[in-house]
Design an enzyme around this catalytic site. Structure first.
Site, PDB file in Angstrom:
ATOM      1  N   TRP A 333       0.831  -1.200   0.000  1.00 56.45           N
ATOM      2  CA  TRP A 333       0.000   0.000   0.000  1.00 56.45           C
ATOM      3  C   TRP A 333       0.872   1.260   0.000  1.00 56.45           C
ATOM      4  CZ3 TRP A 333      -1.369  -4.579   1.991  1.00 56.45           C
ATOM      5  CH2 TRP A 333      -2.674  -5.041   1.803  1.00 56.45           C
ATOM      6  N   CYS A 368      -6.681  -5.161  -1.580  1.00 57.67           N
ATOM      7  CA  CYS A 368      -7.818  -5.995  -1.174  1.00 57.67           C
ATOM      8  C   CYS A 368      -8.561  -6.634  -2.341  1.00 57.67           C
ATOM      9  CB  CYS A 368      -8.765  -5.195  -0.282  1.00 57.67           C
ATOM     10  SG  CYS A 368      -9.665  -3.854  -1.110  1.00 57.67           S
ATOM     11  N   HIS A 427     -13.718  -1.892   0.978  1.00 58.52           N
ATOM     12  CA  HIS A 427     -12.897  -3.073   1.230  1.00 58.52           C
ATOM     13  C   HIS A 427     -13.572  -4.255   0.559  1.00 58.52           C
ATOM     14  CE1 HIS A 427     -10.177  -5.896   2.865  1.00 58.52           C
ATOM     15  NE2 HIS A 427     -11.009  -6.400   3.754  1.00 58.52           N
ATOM     16  N   ASP A 450     -11.735 -13.603   4.137  1.00 58.76           N
ATOM     17  CA  ASP A 450     -11.007 -12.396   3.741  1.00 58.76           C
ATOM     18  C   ASP A 450      -9.509 -12.692   3.758  1.00 58.76           C
ATOM     19  OD1 ASP A 450     -10.041  -9.877   3.238  1.00 58.76           O
ATOM     20  OD2 ASP A 450     -11.166  -8.871   4.823  1.00 58.76           O
ATOM     21  N   TYR A 612      -7.197   4.673  -0.329  1.00 65.89           N
ATOM     22  CA  TYR A 612      -8.530   4.099  -0.142  1.00 65.89           C
ATOM     23  C   TYR A 612      -8.661   3.422   1.218  1.00 65.89           C
ATOM     24  CZ  TYR A 612      -7.381  -0.894  -0.767  1.00 65.89           C
ATOM     25  OH  TYR A 612      -6.904  -2.174  -0.614  1.00 65.89           O
TER      26      TYR A 612
END
Length: 808
Positions: A333, A368, A427, A450, A612
């Site tokens: 990220w 993600c 997400h 997840d 984000y």
């Protein structure tokens, strides 16, 4: 929590935005090693997850070493009916005596146009091997040295793992005509001369994976065993079509969408500005099934546990990210993707999974939606009904308070160094469908999985499977990871203001700020489906408030709402125009006085860029204004923002965060609001130039206009589409400011039917640019079956070399 991931700029709350830094390379995977009883074999079940800690960790049927035939499912060449091999008698000396019943060949009827593959819904897999779903019968032909007699005994055997054992289900023995154990059985469907047609029933609880197959015969003249032949290996998958399988789905349109559909839509952006992109799941592409099974091997998952979808999905959620175990994807990220691929540039899962299978190294980089896209591919490939889900305004709770706590100073300016909780603009995760025999009744159905590494679960970076029903009702004591997921969709946003004595006081609570919209691709179309109601009772309803109270009672701040603020008679609404990257924009705040008295509002607007994930940069523009509101009146406060003002500060996806705070002089009411909006990027325009036919070259035209007044450098296009085009990378150099470019690319379809061809563009100056076109592919002229020999298998002979390193 580990220190490494926290260093990702743009990922973690409380980490101020800094100039991008080059991420550290992922550690090299440890070499694969065979686990032995009492040795290092505790790496997964005992160490990693509480869901499996009760299992026998002394199992030594761990994943095979790279030196074995793990890649045989990818072997080249076409299956020959009646593949032969020299057998052995009971004495093991290879002597074939007269009268023995010798199996001279086996035909598993594994062609994609054969009955087996069609009935098992596995005909799209680009493999020649037999692929079946458990709990459902299939046919095979045995070619014999003589006519089958009633006194002859035939036994089928399936084996998987290094040390197959009957008790663990890794060695399956099926006596023909006598029935087997656990739902396994085989019967003679037809005997014709020296050919025997067998109908084989697999257990609905069978282990999934690739099995070796052999046949034993016994007659008065002696015993014969057919040697193993890699061409006779059988893949067994989960079966959503079988009512006895706990992954059963009782809707055919669901199965078509969530198991068989090779492409889908993934949503991103903000609730008010939803973007969508097409993702090529490619679960049937050549090599992908082997990659999915290799993932289980790399984790060292005991074969005996591979029949349980709860355990399998939990392993996949851990292995799709690279933390702990050198899994599939490295998360990044930071904004610097120079040592890998920008997450926004991927168009599908195939390139990622085949790279992991081929090299054994984690693939850079994912965020993600990439983790979720790959997880959908893996679970659908293994036979689990799975969908990709996007939650807008998704909370990341770091202190198990089940609230999102945001801190401000005395003037209501954000104190970013204290804001460790963050609210992601969106997400993306996964729902997969299964029964939950490990939970009380009422929690079957959709389960959240997840694979994005956010917080650890039982010591590793994985999440789920978690019943959506338990999330909806705030039952955070249900496994697995329900507190974290509940906070993502239904926590409250709590604003704390620093007082003169240094203490903090709650000044505002937003009860509808988190999990405002949860969506997935609709069944049978490219429309968006709102599934918020599955995760939450209606906002503000008694049932929804009860769920929140039930959950927070188990959190670290059960009395968070003890001292709430004052009367609220001034309403505030934030608006941002639909802005395009490269253009000027305008943000505004509407104030409305609902009281019968005059109100004076002191308003402060702070604008910053944001990832984000909710991590923000420094404030680059702010406005202060005092507004007088007559009873019942409204007024608007505006703030124009020029391109030259925001350009130096832009980060991934062009998102901005507007913090608005205010104070009503007469009543003491505190106003607080965080509003995120994004700058839209252009789409790629794809046009098909001519008809698409299996085995024949076809051409597509891609048109792109640079929306920025600056040159895009090192531009890379990606092109991919299952049944159309294997992943392809095009380096096109620079594209000038506001310049329009046109590319033409050829491809050769390999499977007929409606297909999706997907493209993306990436450069250091602009990302999140993609496009898609539907391609209706006609069968090859003269093709007798559903698949054409002219082109349908043209790339099946590619060798997919196995990873030379591993951690199983």
């Amino acid at each position: 929590m580990m220190d490494g991931p926290r260093s990702d700029v743009g990922r973690w709350g409380g980490n101020p935005l800094q100039p991008p830094t080059t991420p550290s390379p992922e550690p090299e995977p440890e070499p694969d090693r065979r686990f032995r009883r009492g040795g290092g074999g505790r790496s997964f079940w005992a160490r990693c997850c509480g869901c499996c800690s009760c299992r026998n960790v002394a199992d030594d049927d761990w994943g095979p070493e790279p030196s074995d035939s793990r890649g045989r499912g990818s072997s080249s060449g076409t299956r020959r009916p009646g593949s032969r091999g020299s057998g052995v008698n009971a004495a093991g000396d290879g002597t074939i005596r007269e009268g023995m019943l010798v199996v001279t060949g086996v035909d598993l009827l594994s062609s994609r146009s054969d009955q087996n593959r069609q009935e098992h819904h596995t005909d799209e897999y680009e493999y020649h091997e037999l692929i079946v779903r458990r709990g459902q019968p299939f046919h095979m032909l045995l070619l014999l040295s003589r006519t089958y007699e009633s006194s002859d005994r035939i036994t089928l055997e399936l084996l998987i793992g290094n040390n197959p054992e009957v008790g663990k289900g890794t060695h399956v023995i099926i006596p023909v005509g006598k029935g087997g154990s656990g739902g396994w059985k085989a019967q003679v469907a037809k005997a014709s001369g020296q050919t025997l047609n067998l109908r084989v029933h697999t257990s609905p609880n069978a282990i999934i994976g690739k099995f070796q197959f052999t046949v034993r015969t016994q007659s008065d003249a002696g015993e014969f065993q057919l040697p193993f032949d890699p061409r006779n290996e059988i893949y067994i998958l989960f079966n959503p079509w079988c009512p006895e399988d706990i992954v059963y789905v009782d809707h055919e349109d669901w199965r078509q969408e969530y198991v068989l559909n090779e492409s889908g839509r993934i949503y991103y952006g903000t609730e008010a500005q939803i973007g969508e992109r097409t993702w090529n799941y490619g679960q049937f592409d050549h090599g992908v099934l082997d990659a999915c099974l290799y993932i289980l091997d790399r984790r060292g998952m005991p074969y005996g546990g591979r029949g349980d979808p709860v355990s399998v999905s939990r392993v996949i959620s851990a292995m799709v990210n690279s933390l702990d175990d050198n899994g599939v994807l490295i998360g990044n990220w930071s904004g610097d993707y120079s040592r890998g691929t920008n997450p926004s540039a991927w168009v599908g899962s195939v390139e990622i999974l085949l790279s992991y299978l081929r090299t054994g190294y984690s693939v850079p980089y994912g965020q993600c939606w990439v983790f979720a896209g790959v997880t959908t591919t893996v679970l659908r490939c293994l036979g689990l009904a799975t969908r990709t889900v996007t939650n807008f305004n998704s909370a990341h709770d770091t202190d198990t308070s089940l609230t999102m706590d945001i801190y401000f100073d005395e003037n209501m300016k954000p104190l970013e160094h204290l804001n460790h909780d963050s609210v992601w603009n969106f997400h993306v995760w996964n729902d997969c469908w299964m029964k939950r025999p490990d939970l009380p009744s009422g929690f079957d159905g959709w389960q959240v999985v997840d694979a994005t590494p956010q917080e650890t679960s039982s010591g590793i970076f994985c999440c789920g499977p978690c019943s959506v029903e338990s999330i909806k009702n705030g039952l955070v004591y249900m496994k697995y990871d329900t507190p974290f997921i509940f906070a993502e969709v239904n926590s409250d946003k709590v604003y704390w203001q620093r007082q003169d004595d240094g203490s903090f006081k709650i000044v505002y609570v937003e009860e509808k700020a988190i999990g405002t919209l949860i969506v997935t691709k609709a069944i049978g179309s490219n429309m968006r489906e709102d599934i918020t109601y599955l995760y939450k009772h209606p906002e503000g309803s008694d049932a929804e408030r009860k769920a929140v109270e039930t959950a927070t009672a188990h959190g670290s701040k059960p009395n968070v709402y003890a001292n709430r603020g004052s009367a609220e008679d001034v309403a505030m609404q934030v608006e941002a125009q639909d802005a395009v990257m490269g253009q000027d924009l305008m943000v505004s705040v509407m104030l409305t006085n609902h009281s019968s008295s005059r109100r004076t509002v002191k308003l402060h607007l702070y604008l910053s860029v944001t990832f984000y994930t909710g991590v923000t940069g420094t404030i680059f523009k702010e406005t202060k204004k005092e507004v007088e509101l007559a009873p019942g009146a409204s007024d608007r406060v505006t703030m124009p923002v020029a391109y030259k003002e925001y350009r130096p500060h832009l980060v991934d996806q062009g998102a901005m965060l507007l913090n608005v705070s205010g104070h009503v002089k007469e009543s003491g009411q505190v106003l607080a609001k965080q509003h995120t909006f994004r700058l839209r990027t252009p789409d790629l325009s794809l046009t098909l130039l001519g008809a698409a036919v299996v085995g024949q070259e076809c051409e597509v035209q891609i048109v792109f206009k640079n929306p920025l007044p600056v040159t895009l450098t090192n531009v890379v296009f990606r092109l991919e589409g299952s049944g159309l085009q294997r992943p392809k990378i095009l380096n096109v150099g620079d594209i000038g400011g506001n310049e329009t470019v046109t590319l033409r690319q050829t491809f050769v379809p390999v499977r007929p039917g409606p297909r999706q061809l997907i493209a993306s563009l990436d450069s250091p100056q602009l990302s999140q640019v993609h496009g898609v076109i539907q391609v209706d592919v006609a069968p090859a002229p003269g093709a007798r079956g559903f698949f054409s020999d002219a082109g349908g298998d043209s790339h099946l002979g590619e060798t997919i070399p196995m990873a030379s390193r591993g951690g199983a």
